[in-house]
Design a protein around this motif. Sequence first.
Motif, PDB file in Angstrom:
ATOM      1  N   THR B 121      -1.174  18.251   4.614  1.00 32.67           N
ATOM      2  CA  THR B 121      -2.219  17.521   5.636  1.00 32.67           C
ATOM      3  C   THR B 121      -3.765  16.897   5.061  1.00 32.67           C
ATOM      4  O   THR B 121      -4.338  16.319   6.072  1.00 32.67           O
ATOM      5  CB  THR B 121      -2.221  18.775   6.355  1.00 32.67           C
ATOM      6  OG1 THR B 121      -3.251  20.302   5.534  1.00 32.67           O
ATOM      7  CG2 THR B 121      -1.739  19.492   6.780  1.00 32.67           C
ATOM      8  N   SER B 217       8.648  11.355   9.009  1.00 34.99           N
ATOM      9  CA  SER B 217       7.781  10.972  10.738  1.00 34.99           C
ATOM     10  C   SER B 217       7.286  12.324  11.023  1.00 34.99           C
ATOM     11  O   SER B 217       6.547  12.371  11.557  1.00 34.99           O
ATOM     12  CB  SER B 217       9.587  10.849  12.608  1.00 34.99           C
ATOM     13  OG  SER B 217      10.185  11.993  11.799  1.00 34.99           O
ATOM     14  N   GLN B 220       4.226  11.470   9.381  1.00 38.67           N
ATOM     15  CA  GLN B 220       3.433  10.654   9.171  1.00 38.67           C
ATOM     16  C   GLN B 220       2.719  11.252   9.814  1.00 38.67           C
ATOM     17  O   GLN B 220       2.004  11.122  10.649  1.00 38.67           O
ATOM     18  CB  GLN B 220       4.604   9.555   9.716  1.00 38.67           C
ATOM     19  CG  GLN B 220       5.169   8.517   9.226  1.00 38.67           C
ATOM     20  CD  GLN B 220       4.129   7.960   7.496  1.00 38.67           C
ATOM     21  OE1 GLN B 220       3.079   7.837   8.276  1.00 38.67           O
ATOM     22  NE2 GLN B 220       4.691   7.821   6.023  1.00 38.67           N
ATOM     23  N   SER B 221       3.768  12.011  11.882  1.00 38.82           N
ATOM     24  CA  SER B 221       2.680  12.222  12.767  1.00 38.82           C
ATOM     25  C   SER B 221       1.591  13.118  12.189  1.00 38.82           C
ATOM     26  O   SER B 221       0.437  13.240  12.459  1.00 38.82           O
ATOM     27  CB  SER B 221       3.857  13.055  13.512  1.00 38.82           C
ATOM     28  OG  SER B 221       4.125  14.316  13.036  1.00 38.82           O
ATOM     29  N   ARG B 222       2.308  14.428  10.973  1.00 41.66           N
ATOM     30  CA  ARG B 222       0.895  14.824  10.752  1.00 41.66           C
ATOM     31  C   ARG B 222       0.036  14.583   9.830  1.00 41.66           C
ATOM     32  O   ARG B 222      -1.586  14.706  10.291  1.00 41.66           O
ATOM     33  CB  ARG B 222       1.595  15.947   9.857  1.00 41.66           C
ATOM     34  CG  ARG B 222       2.227  16.897  10.359  1.00 41.66           C
ATOM     35  CD  ARG B 222       2.086  18.203   9.778  1.00 41.66           C
ATOM     36  NE  ARG B 222       3.435  19.921   9.806  1.00 41.66           N
ATOM     37  CZ  ARG B 222       3.433  20.002   9.526  1.00 41.66           C
ATOM     38  NH1 ARG B 222       3.618  19.774   8.028  1.00 41.66           N
ATOM     39  NH2 ARG B 222       4.536  20.964   9.807  1.00 41.66           N
ATOM     40  N   LEU B 223      -0.116  13.452   9.213  1.00 40.89           N
ATOM     41  CA  LEU B 223      -1.159  12.304   9.091  1.00 40.89           C
ATOM     42  C   LEU B 223      -1.813  11.566  10.027  1.00 40.89           C
ATOM     43  O   LEU B 223      -3.115  11.597   9.704  1.00 40.89           O
ATOM     44  CB  LEU B 223      -0.507  11.338   7.845  1.00 40.89           C
ATOM     45  CG  LEU B 223      -0.121  11.904   6.680  1.00 40.89           C
ATOM     46  CD1 LEU B 223       1.237  10.971   6.114  1.00 40.89           C
ATOM     47  CD2 LEU B 223      -0.412  12.303   5.853  1.00 40.89           C
ATOM     48  N   GLN B 224      -1.260  11.436  10.781  1.00 42.17           N
ATOM     49  CA  GLN B 224      -2.315  10.575  11.844  1.00 42.17           C
ATOM     50  C   GLN B 224      -3.194  11.105  11.974  1.00 42.17           C
ATOM     51  O   GLN B 224      -4.359  11.714  12.864  1.00 42.17           O
ATOM     52  CB  GLN B 224      -1.256  10.153  12.811  1.00 42.17           C
ATOM     53  CG  GLN B 224      -0.702   8.691  12.555  1.00 42.17           C
ATOM     54  CD  GLN B 224       0.459   8.107  13.487  1.00 42.17           C
ATOM     55  OE1 GLN B 224       1.196   8.637  14.355  1.00 42.17           O
ATOM     56  NE2 GLN B 224       1.545   6.968  12.954  1.00 42.17           N
ATOM     57  N   PHE B 225      -2.323  13.285  12.449  1.00 40.03           N
ATOM     58  CA  PHE B 225      -2.897  14.208  13.150  1.00 40.03           C
ATOM     59  C   PHE B 225      -4.204  14.501  12.608  1.00 40.03           C
ATOM     60  O   PHE B 225      -5.266  14.598  12.666  1.00 40.03           O
ATOM     61  CB  PHE B 225      -1.989  15.281  13.752  1.00 40.03           C
ATOM     62  CG  PHE B 225      -3.091  16.209  14.141  1.00 40.03           C
ATOM     63  CD1 PHE B 225      -3.148  17.030  13.581  1.00 40.03           C
ATOM     64  CD2 PHE B 225      -3.632  16.290  15.746  1.00 40.03           C
ATOM     65  CE1 PHE B 225      -4.090  18.589  14.445  1.00 40.03           C
ATOM     66  CE2 PHE B 225      -3.521  17.804  16.466  1.00 40.03           C
ATOM     67  CZ  PHE B 225      -4.447  18.172  16.293  1.00 40.03           C
ATOM     68  N   ALA B 227      -5.623  12.669  10.266  1.00 38.30           N
ATOM     69  CA  ALA B 227      -7.220  11.505  10.027  1.00 38.30           C
ATOM     70  C   ALA B 227      -7.892  11.120  10.842  1.00 38.30           C
ATOM     71  O   ALA B 227      -9.048  10.919  11.377  1.00 38.30           O
ATOM     72  CB  ALA B 227      -6.428  10.333  10.067  1.00 38.30           C
ATOM     73  N   ALA B 228      -6.539  11.986  12.070  1.00 42.41           N
ATOM     74  CA  ALA B 228      -7.896  11.492  13.902  1.00 42.41           C
ATOM     75  C   ALA B 228      -8.743  12.650  13.684  1.00 42.41           C
ATOM     76  O   ALA B 228      -9.666  12.685  14.401  1.00 42.41           O
ATOM     77  CB  ALA B 228      -6.451  11.635  14.862  1.00 42.41           C
TER      78      ALA B 228
END
Lengths: 226, 234
Positions: B121, B217, B220-225, B227-228
């Motif tokens: 994460t 995927s 990727q969505s975890r990384l974006q979450f 980062a946000a």
Amino acid sequence: MVKTEVKLIGAWTSPYVMRARIALNLKELDYEFHEEKVGAKSELLLKSNPVHKKIPVLIHHEKPISESLVIVQYIDEVWTQGPGILPSDAYDRAIERFWAAYVDEKWFPAWRGIGLAKGEIAEQKINGAKEGLALLEEAFGKISKRKPFFGGDNIGFLDIAIGCFLGWVKVGELVHNVGLIDETDTPLLAGWAKRFVAHPAVKEVMPEAEDLLEFLRVNFMKPAPK
Amino acid sequence: MASIKEEEVKLIGNLPSMASRKVEIALQLKGIKYEFLEEHDLKHNKSPELLKYNPVHKKVPVLIHSGRPIAESLVILEYIDETWTQEPALLPSDPYERASARFWSKFIDDKCYPAVRKYLTLGSETEVESARAEAQEGLQFLENELKGKKYFGGETIGMVDVVAVGVAFWQQTLEEIMQMEPANSCQDFPLLCAWADELLGCSVISDNLPSKDKFSSLIQSRLQFAAAASAASK
């Protein structure tokens, strides 16, 4: 008493160590007890449990076993004389293992350190203890089937898993002047707790709450400023 | 849900849940027929069945056998092994070996998975480093445990192998997906690497794991979450 090649590394204050001792007592086994000193882990402990460096560790024929619930099951599987510690039915075993995991992962962590806690943190811990006890009260009603213990007529795995904390529950009650296990909120557990601490396999290894409190005072409470 | 008949086996689970995967693998290894009841939205909309059968934790997986529920993946695995005694035995018969299997199963669940999850994460660079070190320490213990063995269970797959399936999966996919140094490289952990190849070479195991694309995927969505979340907190 049955002579064994068993050593147990532990400490009188640890509920987890008590689990192993109660199991050994239930099987009437002789064993050598190594008391760990506060603050410094022995060479034997570090060598026997390199992964966690924690007590209890059971050493049988020079082979170490760690994790209190793993130890209790090991004792039950090696020494098969007398009543079994785990129930004989697979579903009953699963239920007891489920609640033992709940105690270790949810209930105890919710109130651990209650003896030293103050203010809002103390409130949180008191509530945490009580919420879990409400669930355990309900569980006792279902599992005991009107018998004296979770294990039925005799104390078993789940009795040991929960009962080992009774000394520290009492400490929380004394320090904060509150009833955690009492006749009003948890009548079934109140009756069970009395029977558990009086059991011959438990009596000699259950510390008095006053002694645990003194232990906290000596080792963890800051002396009053001069 | 239809009424449950005697002897019927149902599993309430969720596709991304590694704990659900472990139970499915165990059931399939033993050749036990079961109905899979998928939870589609564990975050916002848990099914009435899940709430009824696991009121304490409200989590998957939950095994329902002859109408009686069992929760907690390690508890379920032992129940499966004790109830359906055909090969493969998930736990060995020797008490010391059983204790060892229980110990390592708990270690993997309590320490290894959380450590790798933390590492995935991400956060600040120092957090990544310390998460990586923690994950590697755990993996070293597992590496040592594999000495002289094909599987943690010995010659055949056992409970520890099933519990560690996520470790094997990450071993093979992380390097490629993350394009960064994985916590467990084959140079540092040759035995774990060989074990992961063996384990994931079994169709029962690999059939139950997400495809690399799906896993990619999800990461990727975890990384974006992450980062946000980290940008929002600045």
